[in-house]
Design an enzyme around this catalytic site. Sequence first.
Site, PDB file in Angstrom:
ATOM      1  N   MET A  14      29.089  53.941  38.318  1.00  0.00           N
ATOM      2  CA  MET A  14      29.405  53.413  36.986  1.00  0.00           C
ATOM      3  C   MET A  14      28.208  53.524  36.041  1.00  0.00           C
ATOM      4  O   MET A  14      28.333  53.984  34.909  1.00  0.00           O
ATOM      5  CB  MET A  14      29.849  51.953  37.092  1.00  0.00           C
ATOM      6  CG  MET A  14      31.230  51.762  37.690  1.00  0.00           C
ATOM      7  SD  MET A  14      32.553  52.376  36.610  1.00  0.00           S
ATOM      8  CE  MET A  14      32.516  51.136  35.322  1.00  0.00           C
ATOM      9  N   ALA A  77      28.204  41.647  41.438  1.00  0.00           N
ATOM     10  CA  ALA A  77      28.234  40.284  40.903  1.00  0.00           C
ATOM     11  C   ALA A  77      27.595  39.307  41.885  1.00  0.00           C
ATOM     12  O   ALA A  77      27.505  39.563  43.081  1.00  0.00           O
ATOM     13  CB  ALA A  77      29.675  39.882  40.611  1.00  0.00           C
ATOM     14  N   ASN A 103      31.719  42.545  37.226  1.00  0.00           N
ATOM     15  CA  ASN A 103      32.812  41.565  37.263  1.00  0.00           C
ATOM     16  C   ASN A 103      32.269  40.193  37.661  1.00  0.00           C
ATOM     17  O   ASN A 103      32.645  39.634  38.692  1.00  0.00           O
ATOM     18  CB  ASN A 103      33.894  42.010  38.254  1.00  0.00           C
ATOM     19  CG  ASN A 103      34.877  42.972  37.638  1.00  0.00           C
ATOM     20  OD1 ASN A 103      35.118  42.944  36.439  1.00  0.00           O
ATOM     21  ND2 ASN A 103      35.436  43.847  38.453  1.00  0.00           N
ATOM     22  N   SER A 129      36.534  48.254  32.097  1.00  0.00           N
ATOM     23  CA  SER A 129      37.667  48.717  32.879  1.00  0.00           C
ATOM     24  C   SER A 129      37.891  50.205  32.658  1.00  0.00           C
ATOM     25  O   SER A 129      37.747  50.707  31.550  1.00  0.00           O
ATOM     26  CB  SER A 129      38.946  47.952  32.502  1.00  0.00           C
ATOM     27  OG  SER A 129      40.037  48.385  33.290  1.00  0.00           O
ATOM     28  N   LYS A 183      38.208  39.879  30.970  1.00  0.00           N
ATOM     29  CA  LYS A 183      38.280  40.886  32.044  1.00  0.00           C
ATOM     30  C   LYS A 183      38.880  40.284  33.305  1.00  0.00           C
ATOM     31  O   LYS A 183      39.634  40.942  34.029  1.00  0.00           O
ATOM     32  CB  LYS A 183      36.881  41.436  32.340  1.00  0.00           C
ATOM     33  CG  LYS A 183      36.835  42.458  33.483  1.00  0.00           C
ATOM     34  CD  LYS A 183      37.779  43.632  33.247  1.00  0.00           C
ATOM     35  CE  LYS A 183      37.449  44.842  34.097  1.00  0.00           C
ATOM     36  NZ  LYS A 183      37.365  44.610  35.541  1.00  0.00           N
ATOM     37  N   HIS A 186      42.534  40.211  32.715  1.00  0.00           N
ATOM     38  CA  HIS A 186      42.955  41.617  32.804  1.00  0.00           C
ATOM     39  C   HIS A 186      43.213  41.978  34.263  1.00  0.00           C
ATOM     40  O   HIS A 186      44.247  42.571  34.609  1.00  0.00           O
ATOM     41  CB  HIS A 186      41.854  42.501  32.209  1.00  0.00           C
ATOM     42  CG  HIS A 186      41.945  43.964  32.538  1.00  0.00           C
ATOM     43  ND1 HIS A 186      41.672  44.470  33.800  1.00  0.00           N
ATOM     44  CD2 HIS A 186      42.258  45.043  31.767  1.00  0.00           C
ATOM     45  CE1 HIS A 186      41.829  45.780  33.794  1.00  0.00           C
ATOM     46  NE2 HIS A 186      42.195  46.153  32.572  1.00  0.00           N
ATOM     47  N   ASN A 187      42.283  41.609  35.144  1.00  0.00           N
ATOM     48  CA  ASN A 187      42.432  41.945  36.552  1.00  0.00           C
ATOM     49  C   ASN A 187      43.567  41.177  37.205  1.00  0.00           C
ATOM     50  O   ASN A 187      44.243  41.693  38.104  1.00  0.00           O
ATOM     51  CB  ASN A 187      41.117  41.694  37.291  1.00  0.00           C
ATOM     52  CG  ASN A 187      40.070  42.745  36.995  1.00  0.00           C
ATOM     53  OD1 ASN A 187      40.150  43.450  35.992  1.00  0.00           O
ATOM     54  ND2 ASN A 187      39.080  42.865  37.855  1.00  0.00           N
ATOM     55  N   GLU A 190      46.575  42.983  36.335  1.00  0.00           N
ATOM     56  CA  GLU A 190      46.549  44.202  37.154  1.00  0.00           C
ATOM     57  C   GLU A 190      47.110  43.930  38.554  1.00  0.00           C
ATOM     58  O   GLU A 190      47.935  44.696  39.074  1.00  0.00           O
ATOM     59  CB  GLU A 190      45.108  44.688  37.236  1.00  0.00           C
ATOM     60  CG  GLU A 190      44.872  45.924  38.079  1.00  0.00           C
ATOM     61  CD  GLU A 190      43.378  46.241  38.148  1.00  0.00           C
ATOM     62  OE1 GLU A 190      42.875  46.421  39.268  1.00  0.00           O
ATOM     63  OE2 GLU A 190      42.723  46.285  37.086  1.00  0.00           O
ATOM     64  N   ARG A 288      48.838  39.728  48.861  1.00  0.00           N
ATOM     65  CA  ARG A 288      47.688  40.413  49.478  1.00  0.00           C
ATOM     66  C   ARG A 288      47.165  39.607  50.661  1.00  0.00           C
ATOM     67  O   ARG A 288      46.768  40.169  51.687  1.00  0.00           O
ATOM     68  CB  ARG A 288      46.583  40.638  48.449  1.00  0.00           C
ATOM     69  CG  ARG A 288      46.934  41.678  47.419  1.00  0.00           C
ATOM     70  CD  ARG A 288      45.694  42.294  46.804  1.00  0.00           C
ATOM     71  NE  ARG A 288      46.019  43.001  45.567  1.00  0.00           N
ATOM     72  CZ  ARG A 288      45.154  43.694  44.852  1.00  0.00           C
ATOM     73  NH1 ARG A 288      43.890  43.783  45.260  1.00  0.00           N
ATOM     74  NH2 ARG A 288      45.515  44.295  43.734  1.00  0.00           N
TER      75      ARG A 288
END
Length: 467
Positions: A14, A77, A103, A129, A183, A186-187, A190, A288
Site C-alpha cells: 500500500m 494498526a 484501519n 479503501s 472507514k 464502510h467495512n 462491506e 464468519r
Amino acid sequence: MGNFDFGIVGLGVMGRNLLLNMADHNFSVAGLDLDAEKAASLENEADEKHEIKGTTDAKEFIQLIKKPRAIMLLVPAGKPVDSVINSLLPHLEEGDIVVDGGNSYFEDTNRRVADLNAKGINYFGMGISGGEKGARFGPSMMPGGNENAYERLRPIFEAVAAKVDGEPCVTYLGRSSAGNYVKMVHNGIEYAIMQLIAETYDVLKRGFNFSDNELQEVFESWNNSELQSYLVEITAAILKKEDDLTGKRLVSLISDTAKSKGTGKWTSQNAMEIQAPVPSIDLAVTMRDISKYKEERVKAASLYSWDGDTNNSRQQNVVALFKDAFYFAMINIYAQGMAQLSIASKEFDYGLNLEEVAKIWRGGCIIRAAVLEDFRNAYKNNKELPNLLLDKDLSKRLNLKQRAMREVVKTGIDKGIPMSVYSATLSYFDAYRSATLPTNLIQAQRDYFGAHKYERIDREGIFHTEW
C-alpha cells in the site's frame, strides 16, 4: 533537503503504491522503512522523471519533507502505530501533520489526536479503501482531523484519489476520528454485502442447482444493471476462474472457513454502544464466526436433516426474483450503515456530511456501487435525513421489490439454507416501518421484575405498577 511534498512510513504494497501514485501526479515523495531492500526498491521502481527518495533513517526522512511536514503512516494498526509515532516525535515540529492511513480503531485515533495536539502536531486518522490497485491508480480516502491543517493535504489527496465524473473520491470528513469511523462503517457494510452475495450464491447453487457457469452469468448480468458494484463485479470474475492444478472452478476448492480483521466486529460493537441498529452487519459478522466451527458443523450436519422443500426445479422468474430481492437487501444494508454514521456524528460531534460520504464512496473503494449516486441525491435533497429508508424516491423502488424479498427469504427457510443477512435485513425493514412495536410488553415485563417503570401513551409521566 526539505523540498519533498509528502512522506510515507511503511513501504509495503500500500505504501509503495500510494507513493508511486503521488509521483505520477508530479509530487516529490519520500518513503521510510526499516527494511533497506524496500527503501532501495522504491527508487528503482520509479521512472526517471519521478522524484522519489527511500531511506531507513527517520531523521533523514523528516528532514527531506517541506514544512509544515505531511507524513502518512501505513503500518499495521495498534501498537505499531504508537511505536512509529514515538520514533518520529523527536524530529517533528509544531504544525507538522501525521496521517494514520491504516484501519485503526477510532478510539485509538481519539487518544493520539489528544496526545499530539498537546505537542502542537496535527494528527489525522484516514481510512483508505481500494486495496493495492486502488492505492496505485486511485483509492477512496476518508480523512478526519483539523480542518485548517487539511489544506496542506488536500491538493495531494485530491490528485491521487479515484475520480467519478471528474470529482475526487476524497474530502475532509470531520473532526477527530471521523475518518477512521467512516472507514469502519464502510467495512461493516462491506461485510454485510459480501455475506449477502454469498447467501445468494448458496441458495441458487444448492437450492436450484445452478451450475458455476450459470452463476457466473447471473452475477455478470447483474453487474450491467442497477446492481452494478465492485463486489458483484469481482464475484462474476471469481466464479469464472479455473484452478490451474485441477481445471475445476477455483472457488469450489476454497475452504469455507472465513477469516476477518475485526473492522466488522468493531462496527457492530460500537453500533450497540450508541444504539444504532445494524442487524445485517451483526449477522454478517456472526456468519464468519460460525464458519470457523467447521468440525462441529460437520457433526451437526449428520445429526439434523430437513425434509422440507427439496424440489430444486426452477421457476421461470427465479433470477429476476433474486435480483429484486438483492437490490432490496442492498439498499437496506447501506441504509443501516449510513444511519449509524448519522447517529455517530451527533454522538461524537464529527459534523459528518453524508452527501459527501456517499460521493467519495462512488469510486475507488470496495463498496462502490451505482446506487451511491442515488444516496448522494437523497442527502442532497435532505441533509438531515436520518435514514435512507425515509427518502421518497428510494421508498417507491423498495415497495416494488419487497414482495421478491419476502419470497426469497421464504425460499431459504423452506429449503433449510441459511440466509442470515437476507432474513435480518427483512426483519430490520419490517421493524423500521412498524408504527407500533410490541416493546410495550417488554416495558411492562421490566417493571414487573425490576421496578424499572414505564411511560404511558395516554398521559405524561413515569409510572410503576405493583403487578
